[in-house]
Write a protein that holds these residues in place. Structure first.
Motif, PDB file in Angstrom:
ATOM      1  N   LEU A  89       1.619  11.851 -48.758  1.00 36.22           N
ATOM      2  CA  LEU A  89       3.005  12.238 -49.120  1.00 36.22           C
ATOM      3  C   LEU A  89       3.811  11.237 -49.643  1.00 36.22           C
ATOM      4  CD1 LEU A  89       4.029  13.783 -45.331  1.00 36.22           C
ATOM      5  CD2 LEU A  89       3.387  14.978 -47.431  1.00 36.22           C
ATOM      6  N   VAL A  90       4.666  11.506 -50.422  1.00 35.23           N
ATOM      7  CA  VAL A  90       5.635  10.742 -51.375  1.00 35.23           C
ATOM      8  C   VAL A  90       6.975  10.545 -50.623  1.00 35.23           C
ATOM      9  CG1 VAL A  90       6.788  10.077 -53.299  1.00 35.23           C
ATOM     10  CG2 VAL A  90       4.653  11.197 -53.291  1.00 35.23           C
ATOM     11  N   PRO A  91       7.280   9.427 -49.843  1.00 34.43           N
ATOM     12  CA  PRO A  91       8.553   9.484 -49.054  1.00 34.43           C
ATOM     13  C   PRO A  91       9.775   9.679 -49.921  1.00 34.43           C
ATOM     14  CG  PRO A  91       7.568   7.270 -48.990  1.00 34.43           C
ATOM     15  CD  PRO A  91       6.607   8.440 -49.930  1.00 34.43           C
ATOM     16  N   GLY A 101      12.513  11.007 -61.534  1.00 38.68           N
ATOM     17  CA  GLY A 101      11.690  11.559 -60.266  1.00 38.68           C
ATOM     18  C   GLY A 101      10.482  11.708 -60.575  1.00 38.68           C
ATOM     19  N   TRP A 102       9.839  12.817 -59.613  1.00 41.26           N
ATOM     20  CA  TRP A 102       8.566  13.149 -59.678  1.00 41.26           C
ATOM     21  C   TRP A 102       8.141  14.488 -60.151  1.00 41.26           C
ATOM     22  CZ3 TRP A 102       4.276   9.731 -58.146  1.00 41.26           C
ATOM     23  CH2 TRP A 102       4.928   8.513 -57.681  1.00 41.26           C
ATOM     24  N   ILE A 103       7.034  14.726 -60.802  1.00 44.14           N
ATOM     25  CA  ILE A 103       6.651  16.077 -61.057  1.00 44.14           C
ATOM     26  C   ILE A 103       5.517  16.245 -60.529  1.00 44.14           C
ATOM     27  CG2 ILE A 103       8.188  16.715 -63.010  1.00 44.14           C
ATOM     28  CD1 ILE A 103       5.816  16.514 -64.741  1.00 44.14           C
ATOM     29  N   ASN A 104       4.997  17.450 -60.030  1.00 42.14           N
ATOM     30  CA  ASN A 104       3.778  17.564 -59.403  1.00 42.14           C
ATOM     31  C   ASN A 104       2.915  19.028 -59.838  1.00 42.14           C
ATOM     32  OD1 ASN A 104       2.715  18.204 -55.641  1.00 42.14           O
ATOM     33  ND2 ASN A 104       1.546  18.123 -57.563  1.00 42.14           N
ATOM     34  N   LEU A 105       1.860  19.048 -60.461  1.00 42.25           N
ATOM     35  CA  LEU A 105       0.820  19.976 -60.799  1.00 42.25           C
ATOM     36  C   LEU A 105       0.243  20.564 -59.596  1.00 42.25           C
ATOM     37  CD1 LEU A 105      -0.488  21.729 -62.847  1.00 42.25           C
ATOM     38  CD2 LEU A 105      -2.213  19.998 -63.132  1.00 42.25           C
ATOM     39  N   HIS A 106       0.378  21.841 -58.985  1.00 39.54           N
ATOM     40  CA  HIS A 106       0.084  22.363 -57.799  1.00 39.54           C
ATOM     41  C   HIS A 106      -0.801  23.691 -58.293  1.00 39.54           C
ATOM     42  CE1 HIS A 106      -0.276  23.030 -53.724  1.00 39.54           C
ATOM     43  NE2 HIS A 106       0.091  24.528 -54.001  1.00 39.54           N
ATOM     44  N   PHE A 107      -2.043  23.924 -57.911  1.00 39.65           N
ATOM     45  CA  PHE A 107      -3.028  24.826 -58.305  1.00 39.65           C
ATOM     46  C   PHE A 107      -2.776  26.123 -57.382  1.00 39.65           C
ATOM     47  CE2 PHE A 107      -5.611  21.052 -59.226  1.00 39.65           C
ATOM     48  CZ  PHE A 107      -5.156  21.059 -60.678  1.00 39.65           C
ATOM     49  N   SER A 108      -1.410  26.729 -57.475  1.00 40.33           N
ATOM     50  CA  SER A 108      -1.106  28.087 -57.156  1.00 40.33           C
ATOM     51  C   SER A 108      -0.081  28.601 -57.521  1.00 40.33           C
ATOM     52  CB  SER A 108      -1.023  27.893 -55.455  1.00 40.33           C
ATOM     53  OG  SER A 108       0.495  27.373 -55.326  1.00 40.33           O
ATOM     54  N   LEU A 109       0.494  29.731 -57.573  1.00 45.84           N
ATOM     55  CA  LEU A 109       1.708  30.358 -57.908  1.00 45.84           C
ATOM     56  C   LEU A 109       2.768  30.267 -56.982  1.00 45.84           C
ATOM     57  CD1 LEU A 109       0.100  33.354 -59.582  1.00 45.84           C
ATOM     58  CD2 LEU A 109       0.765  31.466 -60.651  1.00 45.84           C
ATOM     59  N   LEU A 110       3.488  29.205 -56.736  1.00 47.46           N
ATOM     60  CA  LEU A 110       4.366  28.952 -55.867  1.00 47.46           C
ATOM     61  C   LEU A 110       5.506  29.841 -56.035  1.00 47.46           C
ATOM     62  CD1 LEU A 110       4.575  24.964 -56.068  1.00 47.46           C
ATOM     63  CD2 LEU A 110       3.507  26.463 -54.189  1.00 47.46           C
ATOM     64  N   PRO A 111       5.841  30.307 -54.766  1.00 50.40           N
ATOM     65  CA  PRO A 111       5.879  29.633 -53.372  1.00 50.40           C
ATOM     66  C   PRO A 111       4.521  29.994 -52.634  1.00 50.40           C
ATOM     67  CG  PRO A 111       7.498  31.426 -53.234  1.00 50.40           C
ATOM     68  CD  PRO A 111       6.886  31.419 -54.692  1.00 50.40           C
ATOM     69  N   GLN A 112       3.677  30.761 -53.380  1.00 47.82           N
ATOM     70  CA  GLN A 112       2.430  31.171 -52.492  1.00 47.82           C
ATOM     71  C   GLN A 112       1.607  30.036 -52.439  1.00 47.82           C
ATOM     72  OE1 GLN A 112       0.243  34.511 -54.464  1.00 47.82           O
ATOM     73  NE2 GLN A 112       2.062  35.214 -55.159  1.00 47.82           N
ATOM     74  N   TRP A 113       0.922  29.710 -51.094  1.00 47.88           N
ATOM     75  CA  TRP A 113       0.055  28.765 -50.848  1.00 47.88           C
ATOM     76  C   TRP A 113       0.414  27.295 -51.280  1.00 47.88           C
ATOM     77  CZ3 TRP A 113      -2.541  31.392 -47.764  1.00 47.88           C
ATOM     78  CH2 TRP A 113      -2.998  32.834 -48.212  1.00 47.88           C
ATOM     79  N   ARG A 114       1.375  27.106 -50.403  1.00 49.65           N
ATOM     80  CA  ARG A 114       2.021  25.599 -50.210  1.00 49.65           C
ATOM     81  C   ARG A 114       0.927  24.777 -49.375  1.00 49.65           C
ATOM     82  NH1 ARG A 114       8.420  26.209 -49.318  1.00 49.65           N
ATOM     83  NH2 ARG A 114       9.197  27.258 -51.358  1.00 49.65           N
ATOM     84  N   GLY A 115       0.686  23.769 -49.867  1.00 50.81           N
ATOM     85  CA  GLY A 115      -0.342  22.933 -48.926  1.00 50.81           C
ATOM     86  C   GLY A 115      -1.615  22.384 -49.657  1.00 50.81           C
ATOM     87  N   LEU A 137       9.180  17.374 -57.505  1.00 52.36           N
ATOM     88  CA  LEU A 137       8.625  17.140 -56.061  1.00 52.36           C
ATOM     89  C   LEU A 137       9.957  16.765 -55.271  1.00 52.36           C
ATOM     90  CD1 LEU A 137       5.934  16.721 -54.883  1.00 52.36           C
ATOM     91  CD2 LEU A 137       6.235  14.264 -55.221  1.00 52.36           C
ATOM     92  N   VAL A 138       9.800  17.102 -54.188  1.00 54.56           N
ATOM     93  CA  VAL A 138      10.829  16.935 -53.198  1.00 54.56           C
ATOM     94  C   VAL A 138      10.519  16.768 -51.776  1.00 54.56           C
ATOM     95  CG1 VAL A 138      12.594  18.621 -54.216  1.00 54.56           C
ATOM     96  CG2 VAL A 138      11.158  19.346 -52.839  1.00 54.56           C
ATOM     97  N   GLU A 139      11.365  16.210 -50.939  1.00 54.20           N
ATOM     98  CA  GLU A 139      10.609  15.979 -49.684  1.00 54.20           C
ATOM     99  C   GLU A 139      10.054  17.002 -48.774  1.00 54.20           C
ATOM    100  OE1 GLU A 139      12.858  13.073 -46.806  1.00 54.20           O
ATOM    101  OE2 GLU A 139      14.391  13.377 -48.252  1.00 54.20           O
ATOM    102  N   GLN A 140      10.540  18.277 -49.084  1.00 52.51           N
ATOM    103  CA  GLN A 140       9.858  19.382 -48.398  1.00 52.51           C
ATOM    104  C   GLN A 140       8.516  19.890 -49.003  1.00 52.51           C
ATOM    105  OE1 GLN A 140      13.194  19.509 -49.390  1.00 52.51           O
ATOM    106  NE2 GLN A 140      14.080  19.015 -47.638  1.00 52.51           N
ATOM    107  N   LEU A 141       7.456  20.174 -48.281  1.00 58.92           N
ATOM    108  CA  LEU A 141       6.162  20.499 -48.869  1.00 58.92           C
ATOM    109  C   LEU A 141       6.142  21.501 -50.025  1.00 58.92           C
ATOM    110  CD1 LEU A 141       3.178  20.287 -48.403  1.00 58.92           C
ATOM    111  CD2 LEU A 141       3.146  22.095 -47.026  1.00 58.92           C
ATOM    112  N   ASP A 142       6.059  20.979 -51.268  1.00 56.73           N
ATOM    113  CA  ASP A 142       5.801  21.999 -52.397  1.00 56.73           C
ATOM    114  C   ASP A 142       6.667  23.123 -52.727  1.00 56.73           C
ATOM    115  OD1 ASP A 142       3.142  20.718 -52.735  1.00 56.73           O
ATOM    116  OD2 ASP A 142       2.083  22.217 -51.439  1.00 56.73           O
ATOM    117  N   ALA A 143       8.311  22.446 -52.232  1.00 60.08           N
ATOM    118  CA  ALA A 143       9.334  23.215 -52.260  1.00 60.08           C
ATOM    119  C   ALA A 143      10.062  23.202 -53.640  1.00 60.08           C
ATOM    120  CB  ALA A 143      10.109  23.219 -51.095  1.00 60.08           C
ATOM    121  N   GLY A 144      10.023  22.378 -54.221  1.00 56.05           N
ATOM    122  CA  GLY A 144      10.694  21.940 -55.497  1.00 56.05           C
ATOM    123  C   GLY A 144      11.153  23.071 -56.591  1.00 56.05           C
TER     124      GLY A 144
END
Length: 306
Positions: A89-91, A101-115, A137-144
Motif C-alpha cells: 500500500l502507498v500511504p 501524485g501516482w498513477i496505477n496500471l491495474h489489470f481489470s476494467l475498474l471498478p470491476q475486480w478491485r484488489g 492512485l488514492v487512499e481507497q483501494l483501486d478507487a481513483g
C-alpha cells in the motif's frame, strides 16, 4: 518528466521497459525486498529490481513504505509515481510526494475486480472480457479516477498466467500513453462508473476443486488459479495438481469426482459434463500428460477424488 517506477513481479517488467525506452527519465525504482527462492532458498531480487539493475537505475527496496522509504522517495524529486503490481500500500504521506501524485496500471476494467488478483478472479467468475485500467492512485483501494482503459477477450482455454502476460504487454503501451499525456498537460481522468467487485489475494484453498460444481465452474477455477496457487484434488490421500483440462461435451455423465479412462482420455465427473484432464502434476513427481499418469496408477478399483 522524472519518474519513480514501483513494481515487483515479472508482469511489471514490460511497463518498466516501456518507460525506460521513452523520453522520460526513470529516476528510481521502488520494489519489494529480496526473497528466498528455489529449493535452496537463495535470496533473490524481484524481476523489477533485476531489470532496474541492468538499466543502471537506483533501487529502493521496501515491503512497507515507512519513514525511511518515504525519505528515499522524496530525495528523488520526481514528477510522477508509476505503480504496477508493487505489492504494498502507498500511504497518504507518500501519495503526495511526487508533483503529480501516482498513477496505477491495474489489470481489470475498474471498478470491476478491485484488489490483488483481478485476472484470476475474473476468470474464476467466468468473465469473457478483461482489460487494463490506468487510474490516479488514492487512499481507497483501486478507487481513483480513470485516465484510460483497454479491453482484451479471455480465451475459453486461457489461464490466468497467460492472460496476465498478454495484459502486461498491452497494458504497458496504455501506461506509456497516459504518462505522455500527463507530461503534455492533456491528460483527463473521469470517476469510475459501474458495479464494484473485489478481487482478494488467492489462497491455497482457492485452488481446491469441488467436483460437485458444474463443469464450466470447475474449468473456470482451474484456469483462474493456474499457475498459482494451482488447482488440485486428492486421490487416495495424495495431492494431484490439475494443470490443464477441458470440458468433455457430448460425453456420458459421471458421478462428481469419479474418474474414468475412456477412449484414451482421463475423464472426471462434475455436476454436469465430465472434465477431461490433459496435464497433471502428481505429488512427488514431475508434471505429465494425464493419460500417462493414469496408466501409472495400475488401479483395479474405482478412482474417486476427495
Amino acid at each position: 518528466m522524472r519518474l519513480l517506477f514501483a513494481g515487483s513481479p515479472e508482469v511489471a517488467v514490460p511497463s518498466l521497459d516501456a518507460l525506460l525506452n521513452s523520453e522520460h527519465e526513470v529516476a528510481g525504482v521502488l520494489t519489494r525486498t529480496d526473497s528466498p527462492q528455489g529449493r535452496r532458498r537463495v535470496m533473490t531480487p524481484t524481476p523489477v529490481a533485476a531489470r532496474a539493475h541492468e538499466a543502471g537505475v537506483s533501487v529502493i527496496r521496501a515491503n512497507r513504505l515507512d519513514a525511511a522509504a518515504a525519505s528515499a522517495i522524496d530525495d528523488l524529486q520526481v514528477d510522477l509515481g508509476v505503480i504496477v503490481a508493487y505489492g504494498g500500500l502507498v500511504p497518504a504521506n507518500v501519495l503526495t510526494i511526487p508533483r503529480l501524485g501516482w498513477i496505477n496500471l491495474h489489470f481489470s476494467l475498474l471498478p470491476q475486480w478491485r484488489g490483488a488478483a483481478p485476472v484470476q478472479r475474473a476468470i474464476m467468475a467466468g468473465d469473457t472480457v478483461s482489460g487494463a485500467t490506468v487510474f490516479q492512485l488514492v487512499e481507497q483501494l483501486d478507487a481513483g479516477d480513470v485516465f484510460a482503459t483497454m479491453t482484451e477477450p479471455i480465451g475459453a482455454q486461457q489461464t490466468a498466467g497467460s492472460l496476465l502476460q498478454q495484459l502486461s504487454l498491452s497494458g504497458a503501451a496504455l501506461l506509456s500513453e497516459v504518462v505522455d499525456s500527463l507530461a503534455a498537460g492533456t491528460a483527463h481522468a473521469e470517476p469510475q462508473v459501474g458495479e464494484v467487485t473485489l478481487a482478494p489475494k488467492l489462497a491455497l484453498d482457492d485452488g481446491r476443486i469441488d467436483w460437485t460444481e458444474p463443469a464450466q465452474s470447475v474449468h473456470n477455477r482451474i484456469r483462474g488459479v493456474t499457475p498459482e496457487p494451482g488447482a488440485s484434488t486428492s486421490i487416495d490421500g495424495s495431492r494431484l495438481k490439475v494443470l490443464e483440462a477441458a470440458i468433455a461435451r457430448d460425453t456420458p455423465s459421471l458421478s462428481p469426482g469419479h474418474f474414468e479412462f475412456a477412449g484414451k482420455k482421463v475423464l472426471v465427473g462434475t455436476a454436469t459434463d465430465p472434465l477431461e484432464l490433459l496435464r497433471v502434476h502428481p505429488e512427488g513427481r514431475k508434471a505429465m500428460d494425464a493419460a500417462a499418469w493414469w496408466r501409472g496408477l495400475n488401479s483395479e478399483s474405482e478412482v474417486v477424488a476427495s
